[in-house]
Design an enzyme around this catalytic site. Structure first.
Site, mmCIF file in Angstrom:
data_model
loop_
_atom_site.group_PDB
_atom_site.id
_atom_site.type_symbol
_atom_site.label_atom_id
_atom_site.label_comp_id
_atom_site.label_asym_id
_atom_site.label_seq_id
_atom_site.Cartn_x
_atom_site.Cartn_y
_atom_site.Cartn_z
ATOM 1 N N SER A 148 13.104 89.614 3.358
ATOM 2 C CA SER A 148 11.936 89.707 2.472
ATOM 3 C C SER A 148 10.750 90.114 3.337
ATOM 4 C CB SER A 148 11.667 88.333 1.854
ATOM 5 O OG SER A 148 10.406 88.290 1.227
ATOM 6 N N TYR A 161 10.792 79.138 1.983
ATOM 7 C CA TYR A 161 11.383 80.463 1.784
ATOM 8 C C TYR A 161 11.268 81.295 3.065
ATOM 9 C CZ TYR A 161 11.974 85.085 -0.463
ATOM 10 O OH TYR A 161 12.392 86.341 -0.820
HETATM 11 N N1 NAP Z 1 12.323 90.131 -6.311
HETATM 12 C C1 NAP Z 1 11.523 90.125 -5.252
HETATM 13 O O1 NAP Z 1 10.297 90.352 -5.363
HETATM 14 C C2 NAP Z 1 12.085 89.868 -3.886
HETATM 15 C C3 NAP Z 1 11.224 90.038 -2.784
HETATM 16 C C4 NAP Z 1 11.718 89.799 -1.521
HETATM 17 C C5 NAP Z 1 13.027 89.433 -1.344
HETATM 18 N N2 NAP Z 1 13.848 89.269 -2.424
HETATM 19 C C6 NAP Z 1 15.227 88.855 -2.174
HETATM 20 O O2 NAP Z 1 16.111 89.707 -2.871
HETATM 21 C C7 NAP Z 1 17.324 89.001 -3.132
HETATM 22 C C8 NAP Z 1 17.713 89.217 -4.582
HETATM 23 O O3 NAP Z 1 16.732 88.607 -5.394
HETATM 24 P P1 NAP Z 1 16.290 89.179 -6.824
HETATM 25 O O4 NAP Z 1 14.836 89.371 -6.769
HETATM 26 O O5 NAP Z 1 17.175 90.280 -7.215
HETATM 27 O O6 NAP Z 1 16.521 87.862 -7.709
HETATM 28 P P2 NAP Z 1 17.527 87.525 -8.918
HETATM 29 O O7 NAP Z 1 17.444 88.580 -9.947
HETATM 30 O O8 NAP Z 1 17.234 86.125 -9.280
HETATM 31 O O9 NAP Z 1 18.943 87.628 -8.210
HETATM 32 C C9 NAP Z 1 19.381 86.649 -7.301
HETATM 33 C C10 NAP Z 1 20.885 86.615 -7.349
HETATM 34 O O10 NAP Z 1 21.370 85.623 -6.422
HETATM 35 C C11 NAP Z 1 22.300 84.805 -7.137
HETATM 36 N N3 NAP Z 1 22.465 83.485 -6.539
HETATM 37 C C12 NAP Z 1 21.518 82.531 -6.330
HETATM 38 N N4 NAP Z 1 22.087 81.424 -5.809
HETATM 39 C C13 NAP Z 1 23.420 81.692 -5.697
HETATM 40 C C14 NAP Z 1 24.551 80.944 -5.251
HETATM 41 N N5 NAP Z 1 24.433 79.681 -4.803
HETATM 42 N N6 NAP Z 1 25.762 81.545 -5.260
HETATM 43 C C15 NAP Z 1 25.905 82.804 -5.733
HETATM 44 N N7 NAP Z 1 24.898 83.545 -6.174
HETATM 45 C C16 NAP Z 1 23.661 83.004 -6.173
HETATM 46 C C17 NAP Z 1 21.731 84.736 -8.539
HETATM 47 O O11 NAP Z 1 22.677 84.220 -9.438
HETATM 48 P P3 NAP Z 1 22.187 83.614 -10.879
HETATM 49 O O12 NAP Z 1 21.795 84.806 -11.719
HETATM 50 O O13 NAP Z 1 23.413 82.917 -11.363
HETATM 51 O O14 NAP Z 1 21.008 82.721 -10.591
HETATM 52 C C18 NAP Z 1 21.407 86.209 -8.742
HETATM 53 O O15 NAP Z 1 22.563 86.941 -9.014
HETATM 54 C C19 NAP Z 1 17.058 87.543 -2.759
HETATM 55 O O16 NAP Z 1 17.618 87.276 -1.502
HETATM 56 C C20 NAP Z 1 15.536 87.463 -2.688
HETATM 57 O O17 NAP Z 1 15.076 86.476 -1.804
HETATM 58 C C21 NAP Z 1 13.402 89.488 -3.695
#
Ligand code: NAP
Length: 288
Positions: A148, A161
């Site tokens: 991130s 985080y």
């Molecule tokens: N969106 C942003 O602005 C942003 C910025 C910086 C970094 N990131 C990083 O990008 C990555 C993806 O995030 P996103 O924004 O796409 O969020 P998201 O839409 O909430 O996707 C997160 C995914 O991780 C899964 N997950 C969470 N805990 C889990 C577990 N214990 N076992 C298996 N799967 C699990 C979730 O499953 P469920 O759907 O079942 O919860 C979902 O499929 C993350 O690492 C996040 O920290 C995101």
């Protein structure tokens, strides 16, 4: 170690993506499929994973839904080994699953610490631990870990985080150099705000896109950019380029402007959290 982008980098490649049912992981999976890869689409919730696979059913037999809780080492090891055994190969692993938490350090519980470290850091260690021996045997492979901008810049009131994400950056960057001579490649993806359900989950909101920051980019914009950079075998991938990229360089060089911005951000976020308004904290400005 950057190389010219290869148009066919993902064609006929076996890819494993965690957190693939939602947000960035789903967009990466879809884009990988468009570029000719076979994708093991991993998530923890059977309904969400099968719905995601259904949405990608146009890609037919190149889509493989997989159930895994990434906080469980034995599950992660098993599904990654099974994928390599089934296909005879594992080309790319995307350790992408993650959760977000903004909280005052003094009110965060040790249970919250454990959950976020298990989900954001141990999951990446488990996945990498399972994939590296396979890739070493093959003499090739590419591991792409989602960190991130909070894994390179200490955005305030995200200490839990940021701790996990700085560690993901450190792990991935270390291994990038340690395995370069062995034919293995590593990339650290550092997204700024991307419009995904991660923000609503943090605040417990019913609408999956509520509380997404105003400057967030769509996951469908982030994914092609990320994959283009992965195909160049780029190490650090900041997406979108621009503000966070500049703030990072300014912060590491000790620039007083970055110190002032992060200080003001901490002040504004603390005020919002202390009055019980996490949405205002998320949107807090970086000036006093
Ligand atoms: N969106 C942003 O602005 C942003 C910025 C910086 C970094 N990131 C990083 O990008 C990555 C993806 O995030 P996103 O924004 O796409 O969020 P998201 O839409 O909430 O996707 C997160 C995914 O991780 C899964 N997950 C969470 N805990 C889990 C577990 N214990 N076992 C298996 N799967 C699990 C979730 O499953 P469920 O759907 O079942 O919860 C979902 O499929 C993350 O690492 C996040 O920290 C995101």
């Amino acid at each position: 170690m950057n190389e010219p982008p290869r148009k066919d980098y993902f064609k006929n490649k076996i890819c494993f993506v965690t957190g693939a049912n939602s947000g960035i992981g789903f967009a990466l999976s879809e884009e990988l499929l468009k570029r000719g890869a076979t994708v093991y689409l991993a998530g923890r919730d059977p309904k969400k994973v099968s719905d995601a696979a259904e949405q990608l059913s146009v890609f037919e037999e190149r889509v493989h839904p997989v159930l895994v809780d990434v906080t469980r080492q034995e599950q992660v090891q098993k599904v990654i080994e099974q994928t390599a055994a089934e296909e005879g190969w594992l080309d790319l692993l995307f350790n992408n699953a993650g959760i977000l938490l903004m909280a005052l350090f003094e009110t965060a519980t040790l249970e919250e610490w454990k959950t976020i470290v298990d989900t954001n850091l141990w999951s990446v260690i488990y996945g990498t631990h399972a994939a590296v021996p396979i890739m070493l045997r093959q003499g090739s492979g590419h591991i792409v870990n989602t960190s991130s901008v909070g894994g390179i810049i200490p955005y305030p009131m995200q200490a839990l985080y940021n701790t996990t994400k700085f560690a993901v950056t450190g792990l991935t960057e270390s291994l990038r150099f340690e395995y370069a001579e062995k034919g293995l490649h590593f990339s650290t993806v550092c997204p700024g705000p991307v419009a995904t359900p991660i923000y609503a989950k943090r605040l417990g909101k019913p609408d999956p896109l509520m509380n997404v920051p105003g400057d967030a980019i769509p996951p469908g914009t982030a994914a092609p950019f990320i994959l283009d950079r992965v195909a160049e075998r780029k190490g650090m991938i900041i997406v979108p380029e621009g503000f966070h990229d500049r703030l990072w360089r300014s912060y590491v060089s000790g620039d007083p402007v970055a110190e002032e911005m992060l200080g003001a951000h901490a002040h504004n976020r603390r005020n919002a959290l202390e009055r019980g308004d996490p949405a205002a904290a998320a949107a807090a400005p970086m000036h006093r």
